[in-house]
Design a protein around this motif. Sequence first.
Motif: not given
Length: 331
Positions: A104-119
Amino acid sequence: MTLALYRATTLAQADEWLNLHDDEMRRRAVQAAGDKDVGVLVSLTRAYLTQQSRSGVLTSGRTVEAYSLGVRQFVEYAAGRALNLLRPGRHDAARYVQAMLAAGRQPAGVQLKVAAAGCLYRALRWAGATEADPFRDVKVPRDPTSGLDKRPPYSEDDLIDVLEHADPHERFLLFLIAHAGLRISEALALTWADLDEQTRRIHVRSGKGRKARRVAMSARLARASRQFRLLAGPGGPEHARYRPKSRAPEFVFRYATQQAARYHLQRLFARAGVEFRGFHPGRKYAGTRLLQQVKDFGRVAAHLGHASVDTTRSGYARLAADDLKDELAGW
């Protein structure tokens, strides 16, 4: 003082890694990844942000905290599924994205989590622990719902009701957000020297991306600024009451943190019987109202401190659907 302390703290944390020999840095990073040691991996990521990211030690505290939380959540996810962080499977990153969307996470929130994991993976490569880059080609779906629809601005009636219950301190902060369109971090960073009621200008010294800008005051904001300065500024009768307790005296607001400002405004909105939806709906009110008057996204973007007009257009202001009816009336 708080910002200087924060920078000193982040530098000290980074030095814990930088003072290591390359082989020892690699060993600790490999061990932390193998053990799914959240604390050590967050520490490594923060050190990487301080030393290797574009902003370095000037990276905002909010960004560092958001990335730290994202790394924590990804490592906990990986631990729960026994994923190998140093040798991730070909589909592990995409599955993580789909798991968040399914939860149920919104795409914008998922994008932030992906950015953190990529970091996190950039930090692991920096430490020499792996060459893996599993999030490089991961795609996150766009959210078709605009930011204005998901989180609309406060209405004129909302703000009128709230202002009726506000003290001078709260009233001035509300005008800065809803008329000047300042971010809460920009408002709390203001000093008395940044306010020029005579020319009706505010000097924002460190906006998003550390960009400075001059922001025009509305007539009501300039009046609120003069009144608050006379009351609570240096030499004012209420200066001792409103003077920041944990900050240098030149700061305008006694709130040292966004959490403190949120706590007090939540109570204010509750007294007025209006739902508090955060600070951004106030900025969106400023953007929407200004666009209705000037009909120019570029000028509105400059007022709000947006680097891109697309940000203003997608989430902060829109023209009414019948905006051209007067222009088309004579066709």
